[in-house]
Design an enzyme around this catalytic site. Structure first.
Site, short mmCIF file in Angstrom:
data_model
loop_
_atom_site.label_atom_id
_atom_site.label_comp_id
_atom_site.label_asym_id
_atom_site.label_seq_id
_atom_site.Cartn_x
_atom_site.Cartn_y
_atom_site.Cartn_z
N LYS A 169 0.89 -1.25 0.02
CA LYS A 169 0.10 0.16 -0.13
C LYS A 169 0.80 1.30 0.06
O LYS A 169 0.46 2.32 -0.81
CB LYS A 169 -0.99 -0.29 1.11
CG LYS A 169 -1.66 1.28 1.29
CD LYS A 169 -2.76 1.56 0.31
CE LYS A 169 -3.36 2.79 0.41
NZ LYS A 169 -4.60 3.07 -0.41
N LYS A 237 -1.13 11.64 6.15
CA LYS A 237 -0.65 10.35 7.02
C LYS A 237 -0.13 9.37 6.34
O LYS A 237 0.98 8.78 6.51
CB LYS A 237 -1.97 10.23 7.75
CG LYS A 237 -1.94 8.99 8.57
CD LYS A 237 -2.34 7.54 7.76
CE LYS A 237 -3.51 7.40 7.31
NZ LYS A 237 -4.18 6.29 6.74
#
Ligand code: NAP
Length: 301
Positions: A169, A237
């Protein structure tokens, strides 16, 4: 019974797809009102993550960040308090690969199994059931979760052991943000060159320059529609997680580091809840140009 914890932009679409594919579903969300549309559609509400873990065989999580997964796992009425032998916990959030290994151990101490299964494909993918899912964990758990993944994913790849899903990811996020920068610079150039932006997109999106970001977020940028599929706060983030992992691995990622700083600048301007395609605003600020929209002020044309 399958459980779903975290009914935000992504989780609500994924949970709805589980219901529509005929799975019995128990749900929990910190802000209770977000459970209502799913309960109306047939899901059963729970009072805590613990209750979800008690009632479901497979528990899905989709919350914001590493401390939030920790909260729903380890909190007073958390998942760990309700877990028992033979259950499976699947984390769809994008979080730290190293923290993932710690969470997996805590789950396995209860006799349950863990998969990290972050997703890509935006809010559209969650709603339409066309997500890409990158899965880390053992093969038997992967096969057990596959029928659920197929309710909301079209590309489901078992990429390796625990933590590998999160690492893939992060690789995905490097591709996303550097592409987002390219789309932003390209539209700014098209604007400066007084091109018709829609025709420009139509001309280039099917060729070698085509991308999901260009096809999906390009038109939104031209319309100056900054509603989030993925917020700047979450994108920042994810880039923090990427840069932490790159630092641990001593890999230079100069393009990603640049985009991280641009998102930081936009957060300082109070734009953290806008979509990640508002990256173009950082470039607009640098040069006084403005991409798209109906009627930009003369000074910004
Ligand atoms: P979102 O709309 O902001 O939803 C976040 C969810 O997490 C909400 O249900 C929120 O509950 C819950 N939550 C946050 N902190 C919590 C805590 N401490 N305890 C309990 N619940 C908590 O975010 P999203 O876009 O759905 O993203 C969820 C995850 O998917 C993130 O890790 C994100 O990086 C990842 N992701 C998102 C996209 C995208 O395009 N949106 C794409 C791929 C991956 P409340 O409703 O109470 O706030």
């Amino acid at each position: 019974m399958v459980g779903f914890i975290g009914l935000g932009i992504m989780g609500s679409g994924m949970a709805r797809n589980l219901l529509e594919k005929g799975h019995r579903l128990v749900v929990w969300n910190r802000t209770r009102a977000k459970m209502d549309p799913l309960v109306e559609a047939g899901a059963e509400p729970a009072d805590s993550p613990r209750e979800v873990a008690e009632r479901a065989d497979v528990v899905m999580i989709c919350v914001s960040d590493t401390p939030d997964v920790e909260a729903v796992l380890h909190g007073d009425d958390g998942i760990l308090a309700g877990l028992s032998d033979g259950k499976l916990v699947v984390d769809h959030s994008t979080i730290s690969p190293s923290a993932t290994l710690t969470f997996a151990s805590a789950v396995e101490e209860k006799g349950a199994r863990w998969l990290d299964a972050p997703v890509s494909g935006g809010s559209e993918g969650a709603q339409r059931g066309t997500l890409s899912i990158m899965v880390g964990g053992d093969e038997a758990s992967f096969q057990r979760a596959l029928p659920y993944f197929e309710a909301y994913g079209t590309t489901v790849v078992h990429v390796g052991g625990q933590g590998a899903g999160q690492m893939v990811k992060l690789v995905n996020q490097v591709l996303v943000v550097v592409n987002q920068l390219a789309v932003s610079e390209a539209l700014l150039l098209a604007q400066a060159g007084r091109l018709d932006l829609r025709k420009t997109l139509d001309a280039v999106k099917g060729g070698a320059a085509g991308s999901w970001m260009l096809a999906n977020r390009g038109p939104q940028m031209i319309e100056r529609d900054w509603r989030p599929g993925f917020t700047i706060d979450l994108q920042e983030k994810d880039l923090r997680l990427v840069l932490e992992a790159a630092d641990e691995l001593a890999v230079p990622l100069p393009g990603t580091a640049l985009v991280f700083q641009m998102y930081r600048a936009l957060q300082r301007r109070g734009l953290g809840l806008e979509g990640n395609h508002a990256l173009v605003k950082a470039l607009e600020e640098m040069c006084g140009l403005r991409v798209g929209g109906e009627d930009p002020p003369a000074s910004e044309r």
